[in-house]
Design a protein around this motif. Sequence first.
Motif, PDB file in Angstrom:
ATOM      1  N   TYR A   6       0.845  -1.193   0.000  1.00 42.89           N
ATOM      2  CA  TYR A   6       0.000   0.000   0.000  1.00 42.89           C
ATOM      3  C   TYR A   6       0.876   1.238   0.000  1.00 42.89           C
ATOM      4  O   TYR A   6       1.890   1.300   0.692  1.00 42.89           O
ATOM      5  CB  TYR A   6      -0.900   0.005   1.233  1.00 42.89           C
ATOM      6  CG  TYR A   6      -1.676   1.287   1.406  1.00 42.89           C
ATOM      7  CD1 TYR A   6      -2.821   1.531   0.656  1.00 42.89           C
ATOM      8  CD2 TYR A   6      -1.244   2.261   2.300  1.00 42.89           C
ATOM      9  CE1 TYR A   6      -3.541   2.708   0.808  1.00 42.89           C
ATOM     10  CE2 TYR A   6      -1.949   3.444   2.458  1.00 42.89           C
ATOM     11  CZ  TYR A   6      -3.099   3.662   1.709  1.00 42.89           C
ATOM     12  OH  TYR A   6      -3.787   4.841   1.854  1.00 42.89           O
ATOM     13  N   GLU A  10      -3.138   6.342  -1.905  1.00 39.28           N
ATOM     14  CA  GLU A  10      -3.915   5.429  -2.739  1.00 39.28           C
ATOM     15  C   GLU A  10      -5.251   5.117  -2.056  1.00 39.28           C
ATOM     16  O   GLU A  10      -5.370   5.243  -0.842  1.00 39.28           O
ATOM     17  CB  GLU A  10      -3.162   4.114  -2.947  1.00 39.28           C
ATOM     18  CG  GLU A  10      -1.933   4.211  -3.811  1.00 39.28           C
ATOM     19  CD  GLU A  10      -1.269   2.857  -3.992  1.00 39.28           C
ATOM     20  OE1 GLU A  10      -0.459   2.737  -4.928  1.00 39.28           O
ATOM     21  OE2 GLU A  10      -1.557   1.929  -3.200  1.00 39.28           O
ATOM     22  N   THR A  14      -8.236  -1.800  -3.544  1.00 34.13           N
ATOM     23  CA  THR A  14      -8.256  -1.785  -5.005  1.00 34.13           C
ATOM     24  C   THR A  14      -9.686  -2.080  -5.452  1.00 34.13           C
ATOM     25  O   THR A  14     -10.518  -2.557  -4.675  1.00 34.13           O
ATOM     26  CB  THR A  14      -7.308  -2.846  -5.590  1.00 34.13           C
ATOM     27  OG1 THR A  14      -7.805  -4.154  -5.217  1.00 34.13           O
ATOM     28  CG2 THR A  14      -5.881  -2.668  -5.061  1.00 34.13           C
ATOM     29  N   ASP A  15      -9.979  -1.815  -6.717  1.00 32.08           N
ATOM     30  CA  ASP A  15     -11.311  -2.112  -7.248  1.00 32.08           C
ATOM     31  C   ASP A  15     -11.637  -3.593  -7.099  1.00 32.08           C
ATOM     32  O   ASP A  15     -12.771  -3.971  -6.766  1.00 32.08           O
ATOM     33  CB  ASP A  15     -11.404  -1.698  -8.727  1.00 32.08           C
ATOM     34  CG  ASP A  15     -11.361  -0.189  -8.916  1.00 32.08           C
ATOM     35  OD1 ASP A  15     -11.597   0.532  -7.925  1.00 32.08           O
ATOM     36  OD2 ASP A  15     -11.097   0.258 -10.048  1.00 32.08           O
ATOM     37  N   ARG A 114      -1.568  -6.243   1.219  1.00 30.93           N
ATOM     38  CA  ARG A 114      -1.673  -4.804   0.934  1.00 30.93           C
ATOM     39  C   ARG A 114      -2.663  -4.133   1.888  1.00 30.93           C
ATOM     40  O   ARG A 114      -2.445  -2.996   2.345  1.00 30.93           O
ATOM     41  CB  ARG A 114      -2.116  -4.584  -0.509  1.00 30.93           C
ATOM     42  CG  ARG A 114      -2.261  -3.100  -0.889  1.00 30.93           C
ATOM     43  CD  ARG A 114      -2.865  -2.928  -2.272  1.00 30.93           C
ATOM     44  NE  ARG A 114      -3.047  -1.518  -2.583  1.00 30.93           N
ATOM     45  CZ  ARG A 114      -4.077  -0.791  -2.162  1.00 30.93           C
ATOM     46  NH1 ARG A 114      -5.014  -1.351  -1.401  1.00 30.93           N
ATOM     47  NH2 ARG A 114      -4.172   0.488  -2.490  1.00 30.93           N
TER      48      ARG A 114
END
Length: 231
Positions: A6, A10, A14-15, A114
Motif C-alpha cells: 500500500y 492510494e 483496489t477495485d 496490501r
Amino acid sequence: MAADRYKPGEPFFTDEQLAILKKEGQILQRPAKHLFFKEGEWTNFVLVPLKGHLKVTKGAPERLIGIRKGLQPVGESSARYGSPRSANVWSIRDVEVLHLSATQWNDFVDENPRVLDALIYMLTSRLGEADTRLTHTELAAEPRLALALQELIESGIGDEIATGVQLELDHEELAQVSGLSVESVKKIMKIFRDGNLVRTGRRRVIIQDVPFLRRIATGDRTASARRDTAE
C-alpha cells in the motif's frame, strides 16, 4: 491475490478487493444519527463507509475522536482481537455502509497483505490525529471552535451553497467536535453571528467567510474584529 504494498494516498482497497468485499458482506443504508455500536459493547463486525460519513465519539460527555469516510474501515480492531468497542460510531447523515462479520474481515485481511499495510498506515495516522486533538484542547475557546468548524469543512461533510458552506449540526454535536461545553458553543456562535461570520438555523450552520474562519482558528483574528471592520 496481489501482494503489492500500500502507498499513502492510494485508495484503501483496489477495485478488485472492494468487489470481493461487496460479494462477501451486506450493504446497509441507515439514516442520520444512527448508532452502529456503543463504547464498551461486545459486538464483532466491521463497517466500510461507501457513501456518507461516520463519526467516532468517546466518553461521557461524548467528544469527537474522528470522522470516517472514503472506504476507511471502522471497528476493525474489535473484530481482529475480540475486544470491546473502544468508541461509539454514528452516522452523520444518511449513509451506506458495507457490513462484514469478523470472520469475513479477518480472512480477507489475512489473504491481502496490501490491506494489512493500509491498516497499519491508517492506525498510525489516527494516532497522529489524536495527538493533534490533544494539542487543540490548549487553545482558547473561540479559535478552538473555529478550528473544529474548519476541520468539518475539510472532511467534506459540508454543502457548498450560494452564501457559503452549510453544515448540518446542532450545538451538542459542535460541542463534541470542539471539546467545549454546549453553553460555550452557544456563546461563541452568537459572537460568530454578530460578526457575520456564520448564520444558524435548526440543526444548521452556514459558514459565510471560510478564509476568515481559518484566521480565527490560527489565532490571527477574532470574530469581534470582523464585526468591527464590517461596521
